[in-house]
Write a protein that holds these residues in place. Structure first.
Motif, mmCIF file in Angstrom:
data_model
loop_
_atom_site.group_PDB
_atom_site.id
_atom_site.type_symbol
_atom_site.label_atom_id
_atom_site.label_comp_id
_atom_site.label_asym_id
_atom_site.label_seq_id
_atom_site.Cartn_x
_atom_site.Cartn_y
_atom_site.Cartn_z
ATOM 1 N N LYS A 318 11.114 8.314 -4.099
ATOM 2 C CA LYS A 318 11.411 6.895 -3.833
ATOM 3 C C LYS A 318 11.205 6.615 -2.346
ATOM 4 O O LYS A 318 11.788 7.286 -1.492
ATOM 5 C CB LYS A 318 12.860 6.569 -4.256
ATOM 6 C CG LYS A 318 13.205 5.086 -4.110
ATOM 7 C CD LYS A 318 14.529 4.749 -4.811
ATOM 8 C CE LYS A 318 15.089 3.403 -4.379
ATOM 9 N NZ LYS A 318 14.244 2.247 -4.680
ATOM 10 N N PRO A 319 10.359 5.625 -2.032
ATOM 11 C CA PRO A 319 10.097 5.369 -0.615
ATOM 12 C C PRO A 319 11.259 4.666 0.084
ATOM 13 O O PRO A 319 12.149 4.120 -0.566
ATOM 14 C CB PRO A 319 8.862 4.465 -0.640
ATOM 15 C CG PRO A 319 8.817 3.879 -1.986
ATOM 16 C CD PRO A 319 9.572 4.771 -2.926
ATOM 17 N N GLU A 320 11.205 4.689 1.385
ATOM 18 C CA GLU A 320 12.315 4.140 2.168
ATOM 19 C C GLU A 320 12.415 2.622 2.051
ATOM 20 O O GLU A 320 13.498 2.059 1.971
ATOM 21 C CB GLU A 320 12.128 4.536 3.639
ATOM 22 C CG GLU A 320 13.272 4.109 4.519
ATOM 23 C CD GLU A 320 13.039 4.484 5.981
ATOM 24 O OE1 GLU A 320 11.897 4.841 6.336
ATOM 25 O OE2 GLU A 320 14.012 4.419 6.752
ATOM 26 N N LYS A 321 11.242 1.960 2.029
ATOM 27 C CA LYS A 321 11.297 0.496 2.089
ATOM 28 C C LYS A 321 9.964 -0.108 1.661
ATOM 29 O O LYS A 321 8.928 0.560 1.672
ATOM 30 C CB LYS A 321 11.633 0.020 3.498
ATOM 31 C CG LYS A 321 10.667 0.520 4.531
ATOM 32 C CD LYS A 321 11.089 0.125 5.932
ATOM 33 C CE LYS A 321 10.087 0.697 6.909
ATOM 34 N NZ LYS A 321 10.373 0.513 8.269
ATOM 35 N N HIS A 322 10.028 -1.380 1.309
ATOM 36 C CA HIS A 322 8.773 -2.086 1.057
ATOM 37 C C HIS A 322 8.149 -2.482 2.392
ATOM 38 O O HIS A 322 8.806 -2.422 3.438
ATOM 39 C CB HIS A 322 9.007 -3.317 0.171
ATOM 40 C CG HIS A 322 9.764 -4.438 0.825
ATOM 41 N ND1 HIS A 322 9.262 -5.174 1.881
ATOM 42 C CD2 HIS A 322 11.002 -4.958 0.590
ATOM 43 C CE1 HIS A 322 10.125 -6.087 2.238
ATOM 44 N NE2 HIS A 322 11.207 -5.971 1.482
ATOM 45 N N GLU A 323 6.870 -2.878 2.327
ATOM 46 C CA GLU A 323 6.193 -3.297 3.566
ATOM 47 C C GLU A 323 5.535 -4.656 3.357
ATOM 48 O O GLU A 323 4.395 -4.877 3.750
ATOM 49 C CB GLU A 323 5.167 -2.237 3.978
ATOM 50 C CG GLU A 323 5.838 -0.940 4.390
ATOM 51 C CD GLU A 323 4.856 0.213 4.479
ATOM 52 O OE1 GLU A 323 4.651 0.712 5.594
ATOM 53 O OE2 GLU A 323 4.295 0.598 3.448
ATOM 54 N N PHE A 324 6.282 -5.554 2.701
ATOM 55 C CA PHE A 324 5.735 -6.880 2.399
ATOM 56 C C PHE A 324 5.264 -7.581 3.666
ATOM 57 O O PHE A 324 4.287 -8.320 3.658
ATOM 58 C CB PHE A 324 6.788 -7.760 1.730
ATOM 59 C CG PHE A 324 7.091 -7.381 0.299
ATOM 60 C CD1 PHE A 324 6.092 -6.918 -0.547
ATOM 61 C CD2 PHE A 324 8.373 -7.494 -0.204
ATOM 62 C CE1 PHE A 324 6.367 -6.595 -1.872
ATOM 63 C CE2 PHE A 324 8.661 -7.177 -1.520
ATOM 64 C CZ PHE A 324 7.652 -6.726 -2.345
ATOM 65 N N ARG A 325 6.010 -7.348 4.733
ATOM 66 C CA ARG A 325 5.672 -8.054 5.980
ATOM 67 C C ARG A 325 4.477 -7.438 6.683
ATOM 68 O O ARG A 325 3.563 -8.129 7.109
ATOM 69 C CB ARG A 325 6.877 -7.982 6.921
ATOM 70 C CG ARG A 325 7.545 -9.313 7.065
ATOM 71 C CD ARG A 325 8.639 -9.165 8.067
ATOM 72 N NE ARG A 325 9.047 -10.430 8.572
ATOM 73 C CZ ARG A 325 10.232 -10.645 9.112
ATOM 74 N NH1 ARG A 325 11.108 -9.669 9.211
ATOM 75 N NH2 ARG A 325 10.547 -11.825 9.558
ATOM 76 N N ASP A 326 4.515 -6.079 6.785
ATOM 77 C CA ASP A 326 3.467 -5.394 7.545
ATOM 78 C C ASP A 326 2.159 -5.325 6.772
ATOM 79 O O ASP A 326 1.079 -5.345 7.339
ATOM 80 C CB ASP A 326 3.915 -3.966 7.893
ATOM 81 C CG ASP A 326 5.271 -3.978 8.582
ATOM 82 O OD1 ASP A 326 5.607 -5.034 9.152
ATOM 83 O OD2 ASP A 326 5.993 -2.960 8.519
ATOM 84 N N LYS A 327 2.278 -5.180 5.431
ATOM 85 C CA LYS A 327 1.059 -5.026 4.622
ATOM 86 C C LYS A 327 1.086 -5.985 3.447
ATOM 87 O O LYS A 327 1.145 -5.555 2.290
ATOM 88 C CB LYS A 327 0.961 -3.587 4.111
ATOM 89 C CG LYS A 327 0.877 -2.540 5.189
ATOM 90 C CD LYS A 327 0.752 -1.156 4.554
ATOM 91 C CE LYS A 327 0.789 -0.078 5.618
ATOM 92 N NZ LYS A 327 0.995 1.256 5.041
ATOM 93 N N PRO A 328 1.086 -7.284 3.697
ATOM 94 C CA PRO A 328 1.127 -8.220 2.583
ATOM 95 C C PRO A 328 -0.113 -8.042 1.708
ATOM 96 O O PRO A 328 -1.197 -7.799 2.216
ATOM 97 C CB PRO A 328 1.140 -9.600 3.265
ATOM 98 C CG PRO A 328 0.632 -9.368 4.635
ATOM 99 C CD PRO A 328 0.967 -7.949 4.995
#
Ligand SMILES: C[S@@+](CC[C@H](N)C(=O)[O-])C[C@H]1O[C@@H](n2cnc3c(N)ncnc32)[C@H](O)[C@@H]1O
Ligand code: SF4
Length: 340
Positions: A318-328
């Motif tokens: 399970k990854p630490e976090k989403h990256e919606f902001r950095d990699k939309p």
């Protein structure tokens, strides 16, 4: 992406709990029972999309029950049935009944667009679905059709039927969109006050090509909160829970308003969930591609212990976090595959 040794994770699972590499306890499964839908919300699924999972790949009710039992043995207590639109899967109350009977599962809920809800709400309630979330972005019939391709009235009927059948709380999920429904927040709030529903605003997420293009309508909910505070007396900090919504209460009323802010203020450090799609893929994060296929194991006759070990292995990635902001736009699957 940050990673850590999987052995940390496995050591953390010696007891009856699932702990991921970032020390988060996983206690919640969002279960997508179909990727099909009877609506086409423009931010979720393309209008003419029909490339759905083939039925032979759908987990059967017995397979789903096995997986959720294994999760429950590992400490998961909450399951939310979602989709696509879960009510288009036939005999859903039969599945709900199986899941609500499982030892350890003490909270079974449903996310639905409510189009078919008036027909099924009593059977679902009787099967142990205690509470529901209903997507509703507008109260204007024409606008509803523009956003979803469907009709508003069955949704309103479904909401009233759900209340009649004793489901509570009933939460309205409204995706807040600039230029689409940003003139209706106060009206929706009044509607929820009148009917004793909880209201939750959601920021658009860049999931799939539809979600990514809908980001043009993105509205920062911090601004929405400030706007509502001008007209309503909002008290912060009610209903803290494991979920992503941050709640406020309208003073001297029972109305709670949640703000789900994956973009403006992400909540990954308290993430407690994983998502199981209809084809048996376990998605470890809504905003990342990390996944683990359970269907092949189920169809090769995996033992109960083998299944639990597979789940423990999956949680270890399970990854630490989403990256919606950095990699939309990096997530190409549609929200309807994982149920949001
Ligand atoms: C994918 S739907 C599945 C359940 C059901 N069909 C429904 O609409 O409630 C779950 C939630 O995801 C939300 N959703 C879908 N696409 C989204 C996007 N791009 N950004 C934010 N929320 C989205 C919907 O508004 C809904 O509240
Ligand atoms: S948000 Fe729900 S109702 Fe709308 S298209 Fe997606 S799955 Fe269907």
């Amino acid at each position: 992406m940050t990673t850590r040794q999987t052995s940390d994770t496995q050591a953390g699972n010696s007891g009856k709990s699932l702990i991921d590499p970032f020390n988060r306890t996983i206690e919640y499964v969002r279960l997508s029972v179909t990727d099909k839908c009877n609506l086409r919300c423009f931010y979720c699924m393309p209008k003419h999309f029909d490339d759905f999972e083939q039925p032979s790949h759908w987990l059967t009710f017995n397979e789903i029950e096995r997986v959720i039992r294994a999760f429950a043995d590992l400490g998961v207590a909450k399951v939310r049935i979602t989709g696509g639109e879960p009510l288009v899967r036939k005999h859903l109350p039969v599945l709900a009944n199986k899941l609500s009977q499982l030892h350890g599962i003490d909270d079974l809920s449903l996310s639905t667009n409510a189009v078919l809800l008036s027909r099924h709400s009593q059977a679902l309630r009787d099967a142990g679905v205690s509470r529901i979330n209903v997507s509703l972005d507008t109260l204007k019939p024409e606008r509803f059709t523009q956003i979803t391709g469907g009709k508003l009235q069955p949704v309103l009927d479904g909401l009233m039927a759900a209340r009649q059948s004793g489901m509570a709380p009933i939460k309205i999920n409204m995706v807040a969109m600039k230029g689409i429904n940003d003139d209706e927040f106060e009206d929706m709030l009044e509607f929820c006050l009148e009917h004793d529903f909880t209201l939750r605003f959601i920021e658009t997420m860049p999931v799939g090509e539809t979600g990514t293009s809908a980001s043009h309508h993105y509205l920062n909910l911090q601004q929405v909160k400030q706007r509502l505070a001008k007209r309503f007396d909002l008290i912060p900090g009610v209903m803290p829970g494991g979920g992503p919504a941050r709640y406020m209460q309208v003073k001297n009323t029972r109305l709670r308003i949640g703000f789900i802010t994956p973009i403006s203020q992400h909540f990954c450090d308290t993430c407690n969930r994983v998502r199981l799609s209809v084809d048996g893929t376990l998605y470890l994060c809504l905003g990342q591609d990390h996944k683990y296929e359970l269907r092949p194991l189920l169809r090769q006759g995996v033992s109960e212990d083998g299944l639990k070990n597979a789940i423990v292995e999956a949680i270890a990635i399970k990854p630490e976090k989403h990256e919606f902001r950095d990699k939309p736009g990096q997530i190409v699957r549609f929200m309807s595959m994982t149920g949001g």
